[in-house]
Design a protein around this motif. Structure first.
Motif, PDB file in Angstrom:
ATOM      1  N   LEU A 138      42.544  52.837  15.799  1.00  0.00           N
ATOM      2  CA  LEU A 138      41.956  51.493  15.822  1.00  0.00           C
ATOM      3  C   LEU A 138      41.457  51.139  17.222  1.00  0.00           C
ATOM      4  O   LEU A 138      40.351  50.621  17.393  1.00  0.00           O
ATOM      5  N   GLN A 192      49.415  47.133  15.636  1.00  0.00           N
ATOM      6  CA  GLN A 192      48.275  47.435  14.759  1.00  0.00           C
ATOM      7  C   GLN A 192      47.515  46.161  14.414  1.00  0.00           C
ATOM      8  O   GLN A 192      46.284  46.153  14.419  1.00  0.00           O
ATOM      9  N   GLN A 193      48.242  45.104  14.102  1.00  0.00           N
ATOM     10  CA  GLN A 193      47.591  43.839  13.764  1.00  0.00           C
ATOM     11  C   GLN A 193      46.764  43.330  14.941  1.00  0.00           C
ATOM     12  O   GLN A 193      45.634  42.887  14.775  1.00  0.00           O
ATOM     13  N   ARG A 237      43.661  45.439  15.142  1.00  0.00           N
ATOM     14  CA  ARG A 237      42.684  45.052  14.102  1.00  0.00           C
ATOM     15  C   ARG A 237      41.949  43.775  14.497  1.00  0.00           C
ATOM     16  O   ARG A 237      40.730  43.672  14.330  1.00  0.00           O
ATOM     17  N   GLU A 238      42.695  42.805  14.996  1.00  0.00           N
ATOM     18  CA  GLU A 238      42.080  41.543  15.411  1.00  0.00           C
ATOM     19  C   GLU A 238      41.125  41.750  16.585  1.00  0.00           C
ATOM     20  O   GLU A 238      40.056  41.139  16.635  1.00  0.00           O
TER      21      GLU A 238
END
Length: 162
Positions: free
Chosen positions: A60, A126-127, A130-131
């Motif tokens: 990511l 991870q969040q 992603r953001e």
């Protein structure tokens, strides 16, 4: 009277808005490569799912870095990528590896195990990744929409044309 004046150092030039050398794409890619090496070295001690989570996190963040091929990353995105790859992820893995293997699945007073805490930490990173990716992509879309509106205004006929 100049003998009694104190010399004052010249103020350093402002570097606000200039990217740090650590935030340049080639250096960020090096951090990503180092993170993969760290994950691979720890893979024998990390739960399989956590290895997958960590590698996905690097993927990511690499997507965010790849956006810099067309334009410079926003300073917030660059800092998030750099610190996650060079500090947060390696520190999380190192902290987990310090826990004796026999204690990694034992519930703590909170009811969580170190394995659960590791997975939650990786999920949180991870969040955030992603953001950051979404924000960087939306910035590109917003820039394209703004450019399109400018071009439409610039090259469309004006009501003042005769």
């Amino acid at each position: 009277m100049a003998l009694f004046r104190r010399s004052t150092p010249e103020p350093a030039p402002s570097l606000a808005g200039q990217p740090d050398a650590e935030d340049k794409p080639d250096r960020l890619r090096r951090h990503a490569s180092e993170a993969v090496t760290t994950i691979n070295r720890a893979s024998g001690e990390l739960p399989t799912y956590s290895c997958v989570q960590a590698l996905h996190l690097v993927d990511l963040l690499t997507e965010v870095i790849d956006l810099s091929d067309t334009r410079a990353l926003d300073i917030h995105a660059a800092i998030t990528v750099r610190r996650t790859l060079s500090e947060y992820l390696p520190d999380t893995i190192a902290a987990f590896r310090k826990i004796p293997a026999t204690a990694r699945h034992e519930a703590r007073p909170s009811g969580r195990t170190p394995v659960t805490a590791l997975e939650e930490s990786l999920s949180a990173m991870q969040q955030a990744a992603r953001e950051t990716l979404l924000a960087a992509q939306n910035h590109d879309v917003d820039a394209l929409m703004t450019q399109g509106a400018f071009l439409t205004t610039k090259f469309s006929r004006s009501d003042l044309d005769l």
